[in-house]
Write an enzyme that holds these catalytic residues in place. Sequence first.
Site, PDB file in Angstrom:
ATOM      1  N   HIS A 239     -16.425   6.036 -11.165  1.00  0.00           N
ATOM      2  CA  HIS A 239     -16.445   7.440 -11.592  1.00  0.00           C
ATOM      3  C   HIS A 239     -17.337   7.566 -12.829  1.00  0.00           C
ATOM      4  CE1 HIS A 239     -15.186  11.333 -13.044  1.00  0.00           C
ATOM      5  NE2 HIS A 239     -14.645  11.554 -11.860  1.00  0.00           N
ATOM      6  N   ARG A 291     -18.523  11.287  -8.679  1.00  0.00           N
ATOM      7  CA  ARG A 291     -18.210  10.189  -7.762  1.00  0.00           C
ATOM      8  C   ARG A 291     -18.721  10.511  -6.357  1.00  0.00           C
ATOM      9  NH1 ARG A 291     -11.616  10.753  -7.223  1.00  0.00           N
ATOM     10  NH2 ARG A 291     -11.450  12.722  -8.324  1.00  0.00           N
ATOM     11  N   LYS A 294     -18.322  13.796  -3.926  1.00  0.00           N
ATOM     12  CA  LYS A 294     -17.696  14.912  -4.646  1.00  0.00           C
ATOM     13  C   LYS A 294     -18.800  15.859  -5.126  1.00  0.00           C
ATOM     14  CE  LYS A 294     -13.857  15.380  -5.480  1.00  0.00           C
ATOM     15  NZ  LYS A 294     -12.542  15.486  -6.149  1.00  0.00           N
ATOM     16  N   ASP A 297     -21.223  18.823 -11.154  1.00  0.00           N
ATOM     17  CA  ASP A 297     -20.422  19.463 -12.214  1.00  0.00           C
ATOM     18  C   ASP A 297     -21.177  19.245 -13.531  1.00  0.00           C
ATOM     19  OD1 ASP A 297     -18.635  19.701 -14.388  1.00  0.00           O
ATOM     20  OD2 ASP A 297     -16.927  18.891 -13.293  1.00  0.00           O
ATOM     21  N   CYS A 299     -20.387  18.799 -16.585  1.00  0.00           N
ATOM     22  CA  CYS A 299     -19.978  17.810 -17.603  1.00  0.00           C
ATOM     23  C   CYS A 299     -20.588  16.438 -17.330  1.00  0.00           C
ATOM     24  CB  CYS A 299     -18.470  17.724 -17.746  1.00  0.00           C
ATOM     25  SG  CYS A 299     -17.602  17.076 -16.326  1.00  0.00           S
ATOM     26  N   TYR A 300     -20.928  16.157 -16.040  1.00  0.00           N
ATOM     27  CA  TYR A 300     -21.509  14.848 -15.740  1.00  0.00           C
ATOM     28  C   TYR A 300     -22.951  14.739 -16.226  1.00  0.00           C
ATOM     29  CZ  TYR A 300     -17.240  14.463 -13.097  1.00  0.00           C
ATOM     30  OH  TYR A 300     -15.912  14.451 -12.759  1.00  0.00           O
ATOM     31  N   ASP A 368     -18.590  24.051 -15.504  1.00  0.00           N
ATOM     32  CA  ASP A 368     -18.704  23.062 -14.427  1.00  0.00           C
ATOM     33  C   ASP A 368     -19.785  23.536 -13.453  1.00  0.00           C
ATOM     34  OD1 ASP A 368     -18.212  22.131 -11.818  1.00  0.00           O
ATOM     35  OD2 ASP A 368     -16.049  22.071 -12.010  1.00  0.00           O
ATOM     36  N   ASP A 375     -15.645  26.782 -20.611  1.00  0.00           N
ATOM     37  CA  ASP A 375     -14.574  26.265 -21.473  1.00  0.00           C
ATOM     38  C   ASP A 375     -15.210  25.337 -22.505  1.00  0.00           C
ATOM     39  OD1 ASP A 375     -14.458  23.388 -20.488  1.00  0.00           O
ATOM     40  OD2 ASP A 375     -14.182  24.467 -18.609  1.00  0.00           O
ATOM     41  N   HIS A 378     -16.583  21.817 -21.168  1.00  0.00           N
ATOM     42  CA  HIS A 378     -17.864  21.869 -20.458  1.00  0.00           C
ATOM     43  C   HIS A 378     -18.995  22.347 -21.363  1.00  0.00           C
ATOM     44  CE1 HIS A 378     -15.302  21.359 -16.884  1.00  0.00           C
ATOM     45  NE2 HIS A 378     -16.363  20.689 -16.454  1.00  0.00           N
TER      46      HIS A 378
HETATM   47  C1  FPP Z   1     -11.567  13.304 -12.012  1.00  0.00           C
HETATM   48  O1  FPP Z   1     -11.420  14.652 -12.075  1.00  0.00           O
HETATM   49  C2  FPP Z   1     -11.656  12.804 -13.419  1.00  0.00           C
HETATM   50  C3  FPP Z   1     -11.405  11.562 -13.776  1.00  0.00           C
HETATM   51  C4  FPP Z   1     -10.972  10.587 -12.754  1.00  0.00           C
HETATM   52  C5  FPP Z   1     -11.564  11.096 -15.196  1.00  0.00           C
HETATM   53  C6  FPP Z   1     -12.872  11.446 -15.759  1.00  0.00           C
HETATM   54  C7  FPP Z   1     -13.162  10.761 -17.041  1.00  0.00           C
HETATM   55  C8  FPP Z   1     -13.969  11.313 -17.943  1.00  0.00           C
HETATM   56  C9  FPP Z   1     -14.604  12.637 -17.730  1.00  0.00           C
HETATM   57  C10 FPP Z   1     -14.314  10.567 -19.197  1.00  0.00           C
HETATM   58  C11 FPP Z   1     -13.599  11.090 -20.383  1.00  0.00           C
HETATM   59  C12 FPP Z   1     -14.039  10.336 -21.573  1.00  0.00           C
HETATM   60  C13 FPP Z   1     -13.382  10.232 -22.729  1.00  0.00           C
HETATM   61  C14 FPP Z   1     -14.029   9.539 -23.864  1.00  0.00           C
HETATM   62  C15 FPP Z   1     -12.036  10.744 -22.920  1.00  0.00           C
HETATM   63  P1  FPP Z   1     -11.712  15.583 -10.813  1.00  0.00           P
HETATM   64  O2  FPP Z   1     -11.135  14.973  -9.580  1.00  0.00           O
HETATM   65  O3  FPP Z   1     -11.225  16.933 -11.195  1.00  0.00           O
HETATM   66  O4  FPP Z   1     -13.274  15.624 -10.797  1.00  0.00           O
HETATM   67  P2  FPP Z   1     -14.350  15.045  -9.754  1.00  0.00           P
HETATM   68  O5  FPP Z   1     -14.090  15.696  -8.448  1.00  0.00           O
HETATM   69  O6  FPP Z   1     -15.647  15.469 -10.339  1.00  0.00           O
HETATM   70  O7  FPP Z   1     -14.183  13.555  -9.725  1.00  0.00           O
HETATM   71 ZN    ZN Z   2     -16.441  18.867 -15.341  1.00  0.00          ZN
END
Ligand code: FPP
Ligand code: ZN
Length: 490
Positions: A239, A291, A294, A297, A299-300, A368, A375, A378
Amino acid sequence: MVKTTPNDSFPTPTSHTQAETEEVLLKHLPLTEDVKPSLQRDNHLRFLARHLTQGFPARYISQDASQPWLVYWTLQSFSIMQVGMDPGNKRRAVDRVLACQHPDGGFGGGPGHEPHLLPTYAAVCSLAIAGNPGENGGWDQIDRKKMYEFFMSLKQPDGSFTVSKLGEVDVRGIYCLLAVATLLNLLTPELIAGTASFIASCQTYEGGFACASFPFFSSIPESPESLLLSPRPNLGEAHGGYTFCAVASWVLLQPFNRLQSRFSKINTRTLLRWLVQMQGADVELGGFRGRTNKLVDGCYAWWVGGCFALLEGLDGVGEVPGLHDVHDEKPGEGDEWLDDVGSDPWNTKALQEYILYAGQHPAGGLRDKPPKNADSYHTLYCLAGLSAAQHKITPQIGHKNALEALWQSNSKTSLTLEFAREAEGKNVLDDDLRKEVYSTALSWGEDSSTKREVVGGKENRLNATHPLFNLTATHADAIMAYFYGQPTPP
Ligand code: FPP
Ligand code: ZN
């Protein structure tokens, strides 16, 4: 005609949401090529300032245990947008964060909450931005001794750390601990023993990193030593969030890792292949997903874009190839993808376009993806990713030499005597290693030989942010210069 992402025609909830997302994103593509997207800086500043002056709206109730994060996301967004804060707001931010410090060390998610590694990072970074060493400036109120004890209480035999007392092991927590320990000069041999190899064990068969080590056993391992001798593939899910935390942790540990007889390596080649696959196609405007299979977004832009930045920092240094070094290595079987990727594996222009066209909410703040609300989280990570795509920040040998020279001249002070006295005990870094940690971390700066295009023109240019801490160089420099004049462990 913009092509949609190919699929296997077998409908699933995932393929539906992907198609829906593409439909929405298509509407955000510019109609003609000569459109210049602009960063709505004033709108975003107003969005953030509203939170500072009026407090957070009720929908943030779920973030009650993330109070230091709310402060950090706001302050660091201001810093990236090159906006300073007045002393009154700084003071309020410092007080708010200090109220979360726990008497047993570290910071909790709110006043009276149990200490936890994640809010501890957010709190210390907020103090780096808004605080100072003056009276009530917050820096001297950080209880480094208790913080160090808190960190040590979370240490596990395999080199990892739990995120809190009786909590789980998670690379997010390890990154937060290492970033704070680097900023506050809390690194000791006993604190980080085994941590680099634990981090390396979190890399999965895909190339990205999982939240922890999930080794595959075909039979019960004979002994812990046998595990060390033949590491098992990690079957966790890679991830972007965890990958950033793992790679940044691994880079933070390099000054120590280099000295270990068993040097822990990460595989940059498979990591790069995975990172490249996280960048969306044209129809997704070059945004990043977190990942496989998916959705993209905003934030990535930081969590995955930041990994490219970290890998660029490994180019030409050390034992592990960096982003561009992988091309110089002899390709192996199955490495044909390297030719397709070319020498510019990260499309920084496309990433900027995703943030500018799709990431900005018309009413201010970043998000996102459309049609979601903006927010604070993001807003920061979209801005940080945009900044990383505009600036190439890598270790600069000139900076490092200058920092070392400064260290040498400061060493003539009585502090050296203190370091020397400490060194008689066992658990301290010798002065050379401490100097190496300090000068390596702070040597990251703009690579003036590479000019990246700032999409939309120079009005969109943001401040650079340090790929290891997500703080501006000014804030990282100031807090480290202060704490590297203090003994460790405290
Ligand atoms: C899945 O969310 C999210 C995670 C599995 C954890 C993500 C980790 C970070 C963003 C790092 C944070 C860093 C610090 C320093 C605290 P989702 O299923 O809503 O999102 P997705 O579909 O994009 O995977
Ligand atoms: Zn995000």
